[in-house]
Enzyme design. Structure first.
Site, short mmCIF file in Angstrom:
data_model
loop_
_atom_site.label_atom_id
_atom_site.label_comp_id
_atom_site.label_asym_id
_atom_site.label_seq_id
_atom_site.Cartn_x
_atom_site.Cartn_y
_atom_site.Cartn_z
N SER A 19 0.86 -1.19 0.00
CA SER A 19 0.00 0.00 0.00
C SER A 19 0.89 1.24 0.00
O SER A 19 1.64 1.47 0.96
CB SER A 19 -0.89 -0.01 1.24
OG SER A 19 -1.34 1.31 1.50
N HIS A 44 -1.14 -1.24 -4.39
CA HIS A 44 -2.44 -0.93 -3.80
C HIS A 44 -2.46 0.58 -3.52
O HIS A 44 -1.61 1.10 -2.79
CB HIS A 44 -2.60 -1.74 -2.51
CG HIS A 44 -3.89 -1.52 -1.78
ND1 HIS A 44 -4.98 -2.34 -1.95
CD2 HIS A 44 -4.25 -0.59 -0.88
CE1 HIS A 44 -5.96 -1.92 -1.17
NE2 HIS A 44 -5.55 -0.86 -0.50
N ASP A 46 -4.58 3.76 -2.08
CA ASP A 46 -5.68 4.12 -1.19
C ASP A 46 -6.17 5.53 -1.47
O ASP A 46 -5.48 6.51 -1.16
CB ASP A 46 -5.21 4.02 0.26
CG ASP A 46 -5.01 2.58 0.67
OD1 ASP A 46 -5.96 1.79 0.54
OD2 ASP A 46 -3.89 2.22 1.10
N MET A 48 -8.69 8.38 -0.55
CA MET A 48 -9.57 8.80 0.55
C MET A 48 -10.02 10.24 0.32
O MET A 48 -9.22 11.09 -0.11
CB MET A 48 -8.81 8.73 1.88
CG MET A 48 -8.21 7.35 2.16
SD MET A 48 -7.52 7.28 3.81
CE MET A 48 -6.66 5.69 3.74
N HIS A 77 -8.15 1.38 -4.40
CA HIS A 77 -9.09 1.18 -3.30
C HIS A 77 -9.75 2.52 -3.00
O HIS A 77 -9.14 3.37 -2.36
CB HIS A 77 -8.31 0.63 -2.09
CG HIS A 77 -9.13 0.44 -0.86
ND1 HIS A 77 -8.57 0.19 0.38
CD2 HIS A 77 -10.48 0.46 -0.66
CE1 HIS A 77 -9.54 0.08 1.28
NE2 HIS A 77 -10.70 0.24 0.68
N MET A 79 -11.96 4.84 -1.09
CA MET A 79 -12.68 5.05 0.17
C MET A 79 -13.34 6.41 0.06
O MET A 79 -12.92 7.39 0.68
CB MET A 79 -11.69 4.99 1.35
CG MET A 79 -11.24 3.55 1.62
SD MET A 79 -9.70 3.47 2.55
CE MET A 79 -8.54 3.54 1.19
N MET A 149 -11.68 -5.72 4.78
CA MET A 149 -10.85 -4.81 5.59
C MET A 149 -10.62 -5.42 6.97
O MET A 149 -11.56 -5.85 7.63
CB MET A 149 -11.54 -3.45 5.75
CG MET A 149 -11.70 -2.64 4.47
SD MET A 149 -10.15 -2.23 3.68
CE MET A 149 -9.36 -1.20 4.92
N ASP A 187 -6.86 -6.31 3.75
CA ASP A 187 -6.18 -5.02 3.85
C ASP A 187 -6.29 -4.43 5.25
O ASP A 187 -7.40 -4.24 5.76
CB ASP A 187 -6.83 -4.08 2.82
CG ASP A 187 -6.22 -2.69 2.77
OD1 ASP A 187 -5.13 -2.49 3.34
OD2 ASP A 187 -6.85 -1.80 2.15
C1 DX5 Z 1 -6.55 1.70 5.32
C2 DX5 Z 1 -6.00 1.40 3.94
C3 DX5 Z 1 -4.94 0.33 3.95
C4 DX5 Z 1 -3.77 0.67 4.81
C5 DX5 Z 1 -2.76 -0.44 4.84
O1 DX5 Z 1 -7.59 2.59 5.25
O2 DX5 Z 1 -7.02 0.96 3.10
O3 DX5 Z 1 -4.57 0.00 2.64
O4 DX5 Z 1 -3.15 1.83 4.41
O5 DX5 Z 1 -1.70 0.00 5.61
P1 DX5 Z 1 -1.16 -0.82 6.86
O6 DX5 Z 1 -0.56 -2.07 6.29
O7 DX5 Z 1 -0.15 0.10 7.45
O8 DX5 Z 1 -2.31 -1.11 7.77
ZN ZN Z 2 -6.43 -0.03 1.18
#
Ligand code: DX5
Ligand code: ZN
Length: 227
Positions: A19, A44, A46, A48, A77, A79, A149, A187
């Protein structure tokens, strides 16, 4: 282009997706090269929006820049609230799989999945730790990826929630019984110590941010997570 299912079969059913949230953004290109050279299978990313989750990260412009640098497929991903509004931009940015959250909308999930497919991309559905597998089973025939998750989304570096393991097993057993083909990605809070229980319960793509990017040796962390 190979499907996610095929790519995973080529990797004997287990893959590691670093990630980028935990990478050093001031040297992002170097970080990407380094995880790829260390054996990462997917990137991956993220996304947000500061609304669905309290944090803000990358938009499609950054995903597009990353995809130009990346030599491995990108799993995005999302969010974000109202994913339908942004799906096209994230597909065009170079995502191989676009994943949205079941909890991001009350209804219309099927439509979003169709939208992703119509844009020539594979569809992932993410569920929070407290969303039961039974709530999303009706969508399992249509998705290529189920993202379970193991932390509540929003931030990296949080502790792995063990209770989710039974859900991973349930989703994996159900897929076998129904002869379906979605890949299970897990994840949040994954480390070399808990990765074996994730794999044993049916996790196939293991996402890890902190455990890779904050380690001294990316290669040994990736190898340990893959098992
Ligand atoms: C959380 C994210 C994950 C996260 C993973 O909201 O979707 O992908 O960043 O990071 P670690 O491995 O540090 O939990
Ligand atoms: Zn993620």
């Amino acid at each position: 282009m190979k499907s996610l299912y095929q790519l995973l079969s080529d990797k004997n059913g287990v893959a590691v997706a670093p990630s980028l949230l935990a990478a050093d953004f001031s040297i992002l290109e170097k970080e990407i090269r380094e995880v790829e050279d260390s054996g990462a299978d997917f990137l991956h990313i993220d996304v947000m929006d500061g609304h669905f989750v309290p944090n803000i990260t990358f938009g499609p412009m950054i995903v597009s820049a990353i995809s130009k640098l990346a030599g491995i497929p990108i799993i995005t991903h999302l969010m974000i609230t109202d994913p339908g509004k942004y799906i096209e931009r994230f597909v065009k940015a170079g995502s191989s799989v676009v994943t949205f959250h079941f909890e991001a909308m009350e209804s219309g999930h099927q439509k979003i999945i169709e939208m992703i497919h119509d844009l020539g991309c594979e569809a992932g559905l993410a569920i929070n730790p407290d969303t039961p597998v039974s709530a999303v089973k009706h969508l399992f025939e249509d998705i290529e990826l189920l993202l379970t998750m193991t932390v509540f989304p929003g931030f990296g570096g949080k502790g792995f929630i063990d209770e989710v393991l039974v859900k991973i097993k349930e989703a994996s057993d159900y897929r076998e019984k129904q002869n379906l083909s979605y890949v299970i990605e897990v994840d949040g809070g994954i480390t070399p110590d808990n990765a074996s229980s994730v794999r044993e319960n049916g996790g196939q793509i293991l996402v890890a941010g902190t455990a890779i990017f904050r380690s001294k040796n990316y290669n040994s962390s990736i190898l340990a997570i893959r098992g």
